[in-house]
Design a protein around this motif. Structure first.
Motif, PDB file in Angstrom:
ATOM      1  N   SER A   7       7.452   3.123  47.547  1.00  0.00           N
ATOM      2  CA  SER A   7       8.758   2.787  48.116  1.00  0.00           C
ATOM      3  C   SER A   7       9.863   3.459  47.333  1.00  0.00           C
ATOM      4  O   SER A   7       9.836   3.558  46.126  1.00  0.00           O
ATOM      5  CB  SER A   7       8.952   1.264  48.082  1.00  0.00           C
ATOM      6  OG  SER A   7      10.278   0.941  48.401  1.00  0.00           O
ATOM      7  N   GLU A  10      12.584   0.776  45.178  1.00  0.00           N
ATOM      8  CA  GLU A  10      12.289   0.042  43.956  1.00  0.00           C
ATOM      9  C   GLU A  10      13.359   0.324  42.909  1.00  0.00           C
ATOM     10  O   GLU A  10      13.861   1.436  42.794  1.00  0.00           O
ATOM     11  CB  GLU A  10      10.913   0.448  43.424  1.00  0.00           C
ATOM     12  CG  GLU A  10       9.777   0.037  44.338  1.00  0.00           C
ATOM     13  CD  GLU A  10       8.461   0.653  43.889  1.00  0.00           C
ATOM     14  OE1 GLU A  10       7.416   0.197  44.359  1.00  0.00           O
ATOM     15  OE2 GLU A  10       8.507   1.588  43.067  1.00  0.00           O
ATOM     16  N   ASN A 192      11.215  -5.069  36.637  1.00  0.00           N
ATOM     17  CA  ASN A 192      11.127  -5.280  38.078  1.00  0.00           C
ATOM     18  C   ASN A 192      10.046  -4.402  38.700  1.00  0.00           C
ATOM     19  O   ASN A 192       9.323  -4.833  39.605  1.00  0.00           O
ATOM     20  CB  ASN A 192      12.474  -4.989  38.740  1.00  0.00           C
ATOM     21  CG  ASN A 192      13.558  -5.946  38.285  1.00  0.00           C
ATOM     22  OD1 ASN A 192      13.284  -7.107  37.994  1.00  0.00           O
ATOM     23  ND2 ASN A 192      14.789  -5.456  38.215  1.00  0.00           N
ATOM     24  N   PHE A 193       9.949  -3.178  38.220  1.00  0.00           N
ATOM     25  CA  PHE A 193       8.912  -2.287  38.741  1.00  0.00           C
ATOM     26  C   PHE A 193       7.527  -2.861  38.468  1.00  0.00           C
ATOM     27  O   PHE A 193       6.644  -2.826  39.325  1.00  0.00           O
ATOM     28  CB  PHE A 193       9.039  -0.899  38.103  1.00  0.00           C
ATOM     29  CG  PHE A 193       7.961   0.062  38.538  1.00  0.00           C
ATOM     30  CD1 PHE A 193       8.101   0.772  39.716  1.00  0.00           C
ATOM     31  CD2 PHE A 193       6.813   0.236  37.790  1.00  0.00           C
ATOM     32  CE1 PHE A 193       7.111   1.654  40.140  1.00  0.00           C
ATOM     33  CE2 PHE A 193       5.818   1.104  38.194  1.00  0.00           C
ATOM     34  CZ  PHE A 193       5.974   1.828  39.372  1.00  0.00           C
ATOM     35  N   LYS A 195       6.735  -5.998  38.100  1.00  0.00           N
ATOM     36  CA  LYS A 195       6.513  -7.145  38.987  1.00  0.00           C
ATOM     37  C   LYS A 195       6.137  -6.681  40.393  1.00  0.00           C
ATOM     38  O   LYS A 195       5.239  -7.243  41.022  1.00  0.00           O
ATOM     39  CB  LYS A 195       7.770  -8.021  39.031  1.00  0.00           C
ATOM     40  CG  LYS A 195       8.048  -8.756  37.729  1.00  0.00           C
ATOM     41  CD  LYS A 195       9.343  -9.559  37.828  1.00  0.00           C
ATOM     42  CE  LYS A 195       9.626 -10.304  36.527  1.00  0.00           C
ATOM     43  NZ  LYS A 195      10.914 -11.043  36.582  1.00  0.00           N
ATOM     44  N   GLN A 196       6.837  -5.669  40.884  1.00  0.00           N
ATOM     45  CA  GLN A 196       6.525  -5.145  42.210  1.00  0.00           C
ATOM     46  C   GLN A 196       5.137  -4.511  42.244  1.00  0.00           C
ATOM     47  O   GLN A 196       4.412  -4.628  43.238  1.00  0.00           O
ATOM     48  CB  GLN A 196       7.597  -4.130  42.614  1.00  0.00           C
ATOM     49  CG  GLN A 196       8.970  -4.749  42.832  1.00  0.00           C
ATOM     50  CD  GLN A 196      10.057  -3.711  43.035  1.00  0.00           C
ATOM     51  OE1 GLN A 196       9.768  -2.526  43.159  1.00  0.00           O
ATOM     52  NE2 GLN A 196      11.303  -4.147  43.055  1.00  0.00           N
ATOM     53  N   ARG A 197       4.782  -3.861  41.142  1.00  0.00           N
ATOM     54  CA  ARG A 197       3.456  -3.251  41.059  1.00  0.00           C
ATOM     55  C   ARG A 197       2.367  -4.322  41.098  1.00  0.00           C
ATOM     56  O   ARG A 197       1.363  -4.162  41.790  1.00  0.00           O
ATOM     57  CB  ARG A 197       3.356  -2.437  39.761  1.00  0.00           C
ATOM     58  CG  ARG A 197       2.026  -1.736  39.560  1.00  0.00           C
ATOM     59  CD  ARG A 197       2.044  -0.895  38.298  1.00  0.00           C
ATOM     60  NE  ARG A 197       2.350  -1.684  37.116  1.00  0.00           N
ATOM     61  CZ  ARG A 197       2.421  -1.174  35.888  1.00  0.00           C
ATOM     62  NH1 ARG A 197       2.237   0.123  35.705  1.00  0.00           N
ATOM     63  NH2 ARG A 197       2.697  -1.934  34.851  1.00  0.00           N
ATOM     64  N   ALA A 199       2.668  -7.254  42.452  1.00  0.00           N
ATOM     65  CA  ALA A 199       2.665  -7.823  43.803  1.00  0.00           C
ATOM     66  C   ALA A 199       1.887  -6.929  44.763  1.00  0.00           C
ATOM     67  O   ALA A 199       1.160  -7.422  45.638  1.00  0.00           O
ATOM     68  CB  ALA A 199       4.094  -8.012  44.300  1.00  0.00           C
ATOM     69  N   LYS A 200       2.019  -5.621  44.608  1.00  0.00           N
ATOM     70  CA  LYS A 200       1.304  -4.691  45.481  1.00  0.00           C
ATOM     71  C   LYS A 200      -0.199  -4.768  45.267  1.00  0.00           C
ATOM     72  O   LYS A 200      -0.977  -4.698  46.216  1.00  0.00           O
ATOM     73  CB  LYS A 200       1.784  -3.260  45.229  1.00  0.00           C
ATOM     74  CG  LYS A 200       3.139  -2.948  45.838  1.00  0.00           C
ATOM     75  CD  LYS A 200       3.477  -1.486  45.628  1.00  0.00           C
ATOM     76  CE  LYS A 200       4.823  -1.150  46.262  1.00  0.00           C
ATOM     77  NZ  LYS A 200       5.167   0.272  46.085  1.00  0.00           N
TER      78      LYS A 200
END
Length: 406
Positions: A7, A10, A192-193, A195-197, A199-200
């Motif tokens: 994305s 991000e 944040n990256f 956390k998003q990683r 989650a993915k």
């Protein structure tokens, strides 16, 4: 060829802060490594063979730090890992200012190798999280910042060393402290990256641990790592045995030092050109092959070098190879690495480089002692050219099966 896109929305670390950190740490590092052999031999009266052991330990620490950091980046929040790593490096350098006798210097230098591998892998891994710019552009600029730092540091170290070695270490520690403060303030988006990683990986059903590369990606990556290790194995002799060879031909030592000023200046120019014209090469693979070929040709020209002008020509060709191949390898391996294992494979790059750095002077010394400089130049040229012979058919066979992670 399949493409999997990340994305663009991000939150990410700004490139300028990543470059500032690299610039500060490479200036600081360049205050330490050029003076190590001179200081240990002339001031502490340590033998050259023992100095070789010290430098080997530094490289071994770099390899270990790279391996561990790559795996930690993939599994844990990188923010505290990079801040602590830079802070620890600053602390070690500060202690070196007050305790730089023998064998304390050996211990500190081994520890700085460990933290150097750690921090270098963390920075490269964080660079893989940037989506605003193409990976090729990011890694070219990182390499540019590293070399500006190296040129600046090596130009200053000779003058500062004559003034005070204690001041040198304190100044180096201050630069790493600046890098740590910069990371603490400006690298927070990597949280944040991360956390998003995570989650993915949950959403796609991946295990929390790092995902293995697809088979064909791994085969090509191994080819790149072998090529990188062999290139560094030969390249390190420019930093060690070539000075002795040039002096033996009647060329003053300061002229040898001038070659590295030329090296740094040309690298900066090439990186500016590559940043301005990112599609100068059709793709990253072509850039790697071009750079590797330049490395091989540089050793061919050394066979005929007898005066400074010819050595300068060889260095110019070598620099074209260094400035194109070295930043392209981590950029391509980044494209080959799944999101959850980018740190692991960026760490592997530092391991391959560290192995070449650790054994390069020893390998070159053994060949030169047995056969002389000209046979070594031939072996180096043939060895690097064989890496091209390995990579071109390997890439041709695998390219249609590769999965690229953009």
């Amino acid at each position: 060829m399949k493409l999997t896109h990340g994305s663009n929305n991000e939150t990410e670390v700004k490139l300028r802060w990543l470059l500032l950190g690299e610039l500060a740490t490479w200036i600081g590092s360049s205050f330490v490594w050029p003076l190590t052999s001179v200081y240990l031999n002339k001031q502490l009266h340590i033998s050259l063979s023992m100095i070789g052991v010290v430098l080997f330990c530094n490289c071994a620490g770099n390899v270990l730090g790279s391996i561990v950091a790559g795996r930690f980046y993939d599994r844990y929040n990188p923010y505290p890992l990079i801040v602590v790593g830079l802070s620890l490096d600053a602390t070690i350098l500060f202690l070196m200012a007050f305790f730089h006798g023998w064998p304390a210097y050996w211990i500190w230098l081994t520890l700085t190798g460990l933290t150097s591998g750690w921090n270098g892998t963390m920075i490269n891994s964080i660079a893989t999280s940037l989506r605003k710019y193409p990976g090729r552009y990011v890694f070219n600029l990182i390499y540019f910042a590293q070399n500006v730092g190296t040129v600046t540091g090596t130009l200053l170290v000779g003058y500062l060393y004559d003034f005070s070695i204690e001041f040198l270490f304190i100044l180096a520690a201050a630069l790493f402290a600046i890098a740590a403060i910069n990371a603490a303030i400006n690298y927070r988006p990597i949280i944040n990256f991360h956390k998003q990683r995570q989650a993915k990986t949950v959403a796609t059903g991946e295990k929390p641990k790092s995902q293995a590369m697809p088979k064909y990606n791994m085969m090509l990556t191994i080819g790149f790592l072998i090529s990188l290790a062999v290139t560094w194995l030969m390249y390190m002799n420019w930093e060690s045995n070539l000075s002795v060879y040039m002096v033996s031909l009647g060329i003053p030592f300061h002229m040898y030092s001038l070659l590295w000023t030329l090296n740094g200046a040309v690298i900066v120019i090439i990186q500016v050109v590559l940043a301005r014209y990112p599609h100068l090469f059709k793709n990253l693979f072509h850039q790697i092959i071009f750079g590797t070929l330049m490395f091989a040709i540089s050793f061919v020209t050394l066979i005929f070098a007898r005066d400074f002008a010819h050595f300068a020509l060889s260095m110019l060709i070598l620099t074209f190879g260094e400035a194109t191949a070295f930043p392209a390898v981590p950029a391509y391996i980044n494209d080959l690495s799944p999101l959850s294992s980018k740190g692991k494979y960026q760490g592997a790059i530092n391991v391959a480089r560290g192995i070449g750095q650790a054994f390069g002077p020893l390998f070159g010394g053994l060949v030169i002692d047995r056969s002389g400089y000209i046979p070594f130049f031939i072996i180096a040229a043939v060895g690097i050219f064989l890496m091209i012979v390995l990579l071109i058919p390997l890439h041709a066979k695998l390219r249609k099966h590769l999965t690229l992670y953009k």
